[in-house]
Every structure is written in structure tokens, then in C-alpha cells.
Design a protein around this motif. Structure first.
Motif, PDB file in Angstrom:
ATOM      1  N   ILE A 244     -34.970 -17.203 -18.018  1.00 36.28           N
ATOM      2  CA  ILE A 244     -33.957 -16.401 -17.338  1.00 36.28           C
ATOM      3  C   ILE A 244     -32.805 -16.169 -18.308  1.00 36.28           C
ATOM      4  CG2 ILE A 244     -32.360 -16.321 -15.397  1.00 36.28           C
ATOM      5  CD1 ILE A 244     -34.343 -18.260 -13.982  1.00 36.28           C
ATOM      6  N   THR A 245     -32.503 -14.894 -18.563  1.00 39.63           N
ATOM      7  CA  THR A 245     -31.385 -14.574 -19.440  1.00 39.63           C
ATOM      8  C   THR A 245     -30.117 -14.452 -18.602  1.00 39.63           C
ATOM      9  OG1 THR A 245     -31.829 -12.216 -19.263  1.00 39.63           O
ATOM     10  CG2 THR A 245     -32.822 -13.378 -21.119  1.00 39.63           C
ATOM     11  N   PRO A 246     -28.980 -14.766 -19.184  1.00 37.05           N
ATOM     12  CA  PRO A 246     -27.728 -14.672 -18.431  1.00 37.05           C
ATOM     13  C   PRO A 246     -27.436 -13.230 -18.014  1.00 37.05           C
ATOM     14  CG  PRO A 246     -27.388 -15.750 -20.550  1.00 37.05           C
ATOM     15  CD  PRO A 246     -28.789 -15.266 -20.526  1.00 37.05           C
ATOM     16  N   VAL A 247     -26.682 -13.094 -16.949  1.00 33.68           N
ATOM     17  CA  VAL A 247     -26.319 -11.779 -16.445  1.00 33.68           C
ATOM     18  C   VAL A 247     -25.199 -11.215 -17.315  1.00 33.68           C
ATOM     19  CG1 VAL A 247     -25.364 -10.533 -14.487  1.00 33.68           C
ATOM     20  CG2 VAL A 247     -26.978 -12.382 -14.117  1.00 33.68           C
ATOM     21  N   ASP A 248     -25.423 -10.046 -17.849  1.00 35.25           N
ATOM     22  CA  ASP A 248     -24.428  -9.339 -18.634  1.00 35.25           C
ATOM     23  C   ASP A 248     -24.510  -7.875 -18.206  1.00 35.25           C
ATOM     24  OD1 ASP A 248     -22.761  -8.235 -20.514  1.00 35.25           O
ATOM     25  OD2 ASP A 248     -24.049  -8.712 -22.224  1.00 35.25           O
ATOM     26  N   ALA A 249     -23.475  -7.383 -17.567  1.00 37.99           N
ATOM     27  CA  ALA A 249     -23.497  -6.036 -17.008  1.00 37.99           C
ATOM     28  C   ALA A 249     -23.763  -4.987 -18.081  1.00 37.99           C
ATOM     29  CB  ALA A 249     -22.191  -5.749 -16.285  1.00 37.99           C
ATOM     30  N   ALA A 250     -23.206  -5.154 -19.269  1.00 31.57           N
ATOM     31  CA  ALA A 250     -23.405  -4.172 -20.341  1.00 31.57           C
ATOM     32  C   ALA A 250     -24.870  -4.116 -20.780  1.00 31.57           C
ATOM     33  CB  ALA A 250     -22.511  -4.512 -21.524  1.00 31.57           C
ATOM     34  N   THR A 251     -25.513  -5.272 -20.873  1.00 34.85           N
ATOM     35  CA  THR A 251     -26.926  -5.313 -21.265  1.00 34.85           C
ATOM     36  C   THR A 251     -27.786  -4.635 -20.206  1.00 34.85           C
ATOM     37  OG1 THR A 251     -26.539  -7.378 -22.430  1.00 34.85           O
ATOM     38  CG2 THR A 251     -28.821  -6.827 -21.932  1.00 34.85           C
ATOM     39  N   TRP A 252     -27.504  -4.941 -18.945  1.00 31.97           N
ATOM     40  CA  TRP A 252     -28.274  -4.326 -17.862  1.00 31.97           C
ATOM     41  C   TRP A 252     -28.064  -2.820 -17.837  1.00 31.97           C
ATOM     42  CZ3 TRP A 252     -30.619  -6.477 -13.107  1.00 31.97           C
ATOM     43  CH2 TRP A 252     -31.064  -7.783 -13.304  1.00 31.97           C
ATOM     44  N   ARG A 253     -26.833  -2.383 -18.051  1.00 27.56           N
ATOM     45  CA  ARG A 253     -26.544  -0.951 -18.022  1.00 27.56           C
ATOM     46  C   ARG A 253     -27.267  -0.236 -19.164  1.00 27.56           C
ATOM     47  NH1 ARG A 253     -21.622  -1.199 -16.744  1.00 27.56           N
ATOM     48  NH2 ARG A 253     -21.884  -0.559 -14.596  1.00 27.56           N
ATOM     49  N   SER A 254     -27.259  -0.802 -20.368  1.00 28.68           N
ATOM     50  CA  SER A 254     -27.934  -0.141 -21.494  1.00 28.68           C
ATOM     51  C   SER A 254     -29.452  -0.145 -21.299  1.00 28.68           C
ATOM     52  CB  SER A 254     -27.553  -0.798 -22.820  1.00 28.68           C
ATOM     53  OG  SER A 254     -28.047  -2.111 -22.890  1.00 28.68           O
ATOM     54  N   ALA A 255     -30.007  -1.220 -20.743  1.00 24.97           N
ATOM     55  CA  ALA A 255     -31.449  -1.244 -20.469  1.00 24.97           C
ATOM     56  C   ALA A 255     -31.808  -0.221 -19.400  1.00 24.97           C
ATOM     57  CB  ALA A 255     -31.877  -2.636 -20.031  1.00 24.97           C
ATOM     58  N   ALA A 256     -30.931  -0.044 -18.424  1.00 23.60           N
ATOM     59  CA  ALA A 256     -31.186   0.949 -17.375  1.00 23.60           C
ATOM     60  C   ALA A 256     -31.204   2.356 -17.962  1.00 23.60           C
ATOM     61  CB  ALA A 256     -30.127   0.828 -16.285  1.00 23.60           C
ATOM     62  N   VAL A 257     -30.278   2.644 -18.872  1.00 27.08           N
ATOM     63  CA  VAL A 257     -30.232   3.963 -19.508  1.00 27.08           C
ATOM     64  C   VAL A 257     -31.515   4.202 -20.301  1.00 27.08           C
ATOM     65  CG1 VAL A 257     -29.046   5.313 -21.288  1.00 27.08           C
ATOM     66  CG2 VAL A 257     -27.720   4.100 -19.555  1.00 27.08           C
ATOM     67  N   GLU A 258     -31.994   3.179 -21.009  1.00 24.14           N
ATOM     68  CA  GLU A 258     -33.241   3.317 -21.777  1.00 24.14           C
ATOM     69  C   GLU A 258     -34.429   3.609 -20.871  1.00 24.14           C
ATOM     70  OE1 GLU A 258     -33.885  -0.154 -24.119  1.00 24.14           O
ATOM     71  OE2 GLU A 258     -31.994   0.067 -25.214  1.00 24.14           O
ATOM     72  N   GLN A 259     -34.392   3.121 -19.627  1.00 27.87           N
ATOM     73  CA  GLN A 259     -35.511   3.316 -18.700  1.00 27.87           C
ATOM     74  C   GLN A 259     -35.335   4.561 -17.829  1.00 27.87           C
ATOM     75  OE1 GLN A 259     -38.009   1.399 -19.269  1.00 27.87           O
ATOM     76  NE2 GLN A 259     -36.857   0.034 -20.587  1.00 27.87           N
ATOM     77  N   GLY A 260     -34.212   5.270 -17.965  1.00 27.80           N
ATOM     78  CA  GLY A 260     -34.012   6.497 -17.185  1.00 27.80           C
ATOM     79  C   GLY A 260     -33.207   6.295 -15.922  1.00 27.80           C
ATOM     80  N   LEU A 261     -32.432   5.219 -15.843  1.00 25.40           N
ATOM     81  CA  LEU A 261     -31.573   4.978 -14.679  1.00 25.40           C
ATOM     82  C   LEU A 261     -30.123   5.146 -15.090  1.00 25.40           C
ATOM     83  CD1 LEU A 261     -33.034   1.681 -13.152  1.00 25.40           C
ATOM     84  CD2 LEU A 261     -33.603   4.012 -12.549  1.00 25.40           C
ATOM     85  N   ALA A 262     -29.291   5.498 -14.134  1.00 28.57           N
ATOM     86  CA  ALA A 262     -27.843   5.540 -14.343  1.00 28.57           C
ATOM     87  C   ALA A 262     -27.234   4.595 -13.309  1.00 28.57           C
ATOM     88  CB  ALA A 262     -27.315   6.960 -14.172  1.00 28.57           C
ATOM     89  N   LEU A 263     -26.919   3.375 -13.731  1.00 30.87           N
ATOM     90  CA  LEU A 263     -26.330   2.408 -12.810  1.00 30.87           C
ATOM     91  C   LEU A 263     -24.829   2.662 -12.707  1.00 30.87           C
ATOM     92  CD1 LEU A 263     -28.163  -0.909 -13.770  1.00 30.87           C
ATOM     93  CD2 LEU A 263     -28.704   0.712 -11.953  1.00 30.87           C
ATOM     94  N   THR A 264     -24.360   2.852 -11.478  1.00 23.02           N
ATOM     95  CA  THR A 264     -22.937   3.090 -11.268  1.00 23.02           C
ATOM     96  C   THR A 264     -22.209   1.819 -10.873  1.00 23.02           C
ATOM     97  OG1 THR A 264     -23.396   3.711  -8.988  1.00 23.02           O
ATOM     98  CG2 THR A 264     -23.260   5.493 -10.621  1.00 23.02           C
ATOM     99  N   ARG A 265     -22.937   0.840 -10.357  1.00 24.70           N
ATOM    100  CA  ARG A 265     -22.298  -0.413  -9.944  1.00 24.70           C
ATOM    101  C   ARG A 265     -23.267  -1.571 -10.149  1.00 24.70           C
ATOM    102  NH1 ARG A 265     -20.494  -0.078  -4.140  1.00 24.70           N
ATOM    103  NH2 ARG A 265     -22.256  -1.373  -3.657  1.00 24.70           N
ATOM    104  N   ILE A 266     -22.753  -2.640 -10.752  1.00 25.67           N
ATOM    105  CA  ILE A 266     -23.508  -3.884 -10.929  1.00 25.67           C
ATOM    106  C   ILE A 266     -22.623  -5.003 -10.408  1.00 25.67           C
ATOM    107  CG2 ILE A 266     -24.586  -5.466 -12.569  1.00 25.67           C
ATOM    108  CD1 ILE A 266     -24.923  -3.085 -14.476  1.00 25.67           C
ATOM    109  N   GLU A 267     -23.094  -5.690  -9.371  1.00 24.25           N
ATOM    110  CA  GLU A 267     -22.336  -6.796  -8.779  1.00 24.25           C
ATOM    111  C   GLU A 267     -23.104  -8.094  -9.000  1.00 24.25           C
ATOM    112  OE1 GLU A 267     -21.897  -5.936  -4.659  1.00 24.25           O
ATOM    113  OE2 GLU A 267     -20.808  -4.074  -5.022  1.00 24.25           O
ATOM    114  N   VAL A 268     -22.425  -9.075  -9.564  1.00 25.61           N
ATOM    115  CA  VAL A 268     -23.036 -10.368  -9.833  1.00 25.61           C
ATOM    116  C   VAL A 268     -22.411 -11.383  -8.895  1.00 25.61           C
ATOM    117  CG1 VAL A 268     -23.457 -12.135 -11.569  1.00 25.61           C
ATOM    118  CG2 VAL A 268     -23.353  -9.734 -12.239  1.00 25.61           C
ATOM    119  N   THR A 269     -23.250 -12.055  -8.089  1.00 26.96           N
ATOM    120  CA  THR A 269     -22.785 -13.093  -7.175  1.00 26.96           C
ATOM    121  C   THR A 269     -23.651 -14.329  -7.347  1.00 26.96           C
ATOM    122  OG1 THR A 269     -24.253 -12.417  -5.371  1.00 26.96           O
ATOM    123  CG2 THR A 269     -22.091 -11.330  -5.487  1.00 26.96           C
ATOM    124  N   ALA A 270     -23.334 -15.357  -6.580  1.00 34.65           N
ATOM    125  CA  ALA A 270     -24.135 -16.585  -6.629  1.00 34.65           C
ATOM    126  C   ALA A 270     -25.539 -16.352  -6.080  1.00 34.65           C
ATOM    127  CB  ALA A 270     -23.444 -17.688  -5.833  1.00 34.65           C
TER     128      ALA A 270
END
Length: 178
Positions: free
Chosen positions: A68-94
Motif C-alpha cells: 500500500i502506497t501512501p496517499v498523495d493527492a498530486a500523485t493520484w491526480r497525475s495518474a488520473a490524467v495519464e489514464q484519461g480522468l480529470a479528478l476535481t476533488r480528492i478527499e482523504v479520510t481515515a
């Protein structure tokens, strides 16, 4: 009966005496084989040396799961762009990560879900909704653990997830509006 044979219960004694010598020998041999196999199976799960019993052998399926890799909003956003997604909101909770955005196609979401699974995160709830035009609105909830036992605390920082896992970062929240 033989002088070395243990006494049998009254119901089994006539059945045993009705058997030929060859059948008795094969039954005793089969019993010895079953007991030897059961002993080997029981001993193979015991811990070796001084290691604690709980750490003796992890389940084979758990060894194949990605770390399990740590949650990093920037990493998730860039991976989403590479896959054809545009994430507008990423919320990290417990309880996990919730993403909202747009997808060009269901395949783009599927590719992103595959990327997330390779990093130890699984989409446990998602919704794709067709908007006017060609885009899809998406909302997904991601978890790094498929189940959380009731005895464990809800906070990822206090949980004991085992070796190779990273507790959920409960402090980061990234929101972006366009």
C-alpha cells in the motif's frame, strides 16, 4: 483377538473379527498413513524457532497483494490524467479516499482502478453517470484494506496493518474546483 490389540467398543469388535488378516493389515496401514499425514499437516503450520505463532506464515494470498502506497493527492491526480480522468476533488479520510471528477470513457476509469490496485488501493464503491455530451461524471471511494475488523480502531495511524503497509494519512485533504 491379538494380545497387542487394544480393546474395541462392543459395536466394533464383531466387525473387526469378521475381517481377514489382509484387510486388518491394510486398515492399520491406512490408519498409520492418515495419522502421519495429519501430524505433518499440523507441524507444518507451527512457527519455527522463537518466532511468535501469529507471524509463522502469512496467508499465500496476502503475500501476492501489492504494498500500500501512501496517499498523495498530486500523485493520484497525475495518474488520473495519464489514464484519461480529470479528478476535481480528492478527499482523504481515515476510512479511505474519495475521488470526484470526469472520465472520457468507462475504460479510463477501469484503467485508473487498475493503477490504484497496483498501488494497494481498491475501489469499493463507485458511480459513473453520463452527462450531456460524451463525458461521464464519476465518484469513487477507495480503500487500502478490504475489511477492517471491528476490534481495530477506526484511525489508520493507530491500526496495526502489518509489515509492508502504510497507515492511512488522515490529515491531508485536497480540493480543487474549476
Amino acid at each position: 483377538m491379538s494380545r497387542f490389540a487394544p480393546p474395541l467398543p462392543a459395536r466394533l469388535a464383531p466387525l473387526w473379527t469378521a475381517r481377514s488378516g489382509r484387510e486388518k493389515g491394510l486398515l492399520v496401514l491406512a490408519l498409520v498413513g492418515v495419522l502421519a499425514y495429519a501430524g505433518h499437516a499440523a507441524l507444518s503450520y507451527l512457527p519455527a524457532g522463537g518466532e511468535p505463532f501469529a507471524a509463522a506464515r502469512p496467508a499465500p494470498n496476502l503475500q501476492r497483494l501489492p504494498p500500500i502506497t501512501p496517499v498523495d493527492a498530486a500523485t493520484w491526480r497525475s495518474a488520473a490524467v495519464e489514464q484519461g480522468l480529470a479528478l476535481t476533488r480528492i478527499e482523504v479520510t481515515a476510512r479511505g479516499v474519495t475521488t470526484h471528477g470526469e472520465a472520457a470513457s468507462p475504460k479510463a476509469f477501469s484503467d485508473f482502478a487498475r493503477w490504484a490496485a497496483q498501488h494497494g488501493w481498491w475501489a469499493v464503491a463507485w458511480q459513473l453517470e453520463r452527462r450531456e455530451g460524451q463525458s461521464l461524471a464519476l465518484a469513487a471511494h477507495w480503500r487500502s484494506q478490504l475489511e477492517r475488523p471491528a476490534s481495530q480502531p477506526a484511525s489508520g495511524a493507530e491500526s496495526n496493518s502489518g509489515p509492508g503497509s502504510v497507515p492511512l494519512d488522515t490529515t491531508a485533504t485536497a480540493t480543487e474546483s474549476r
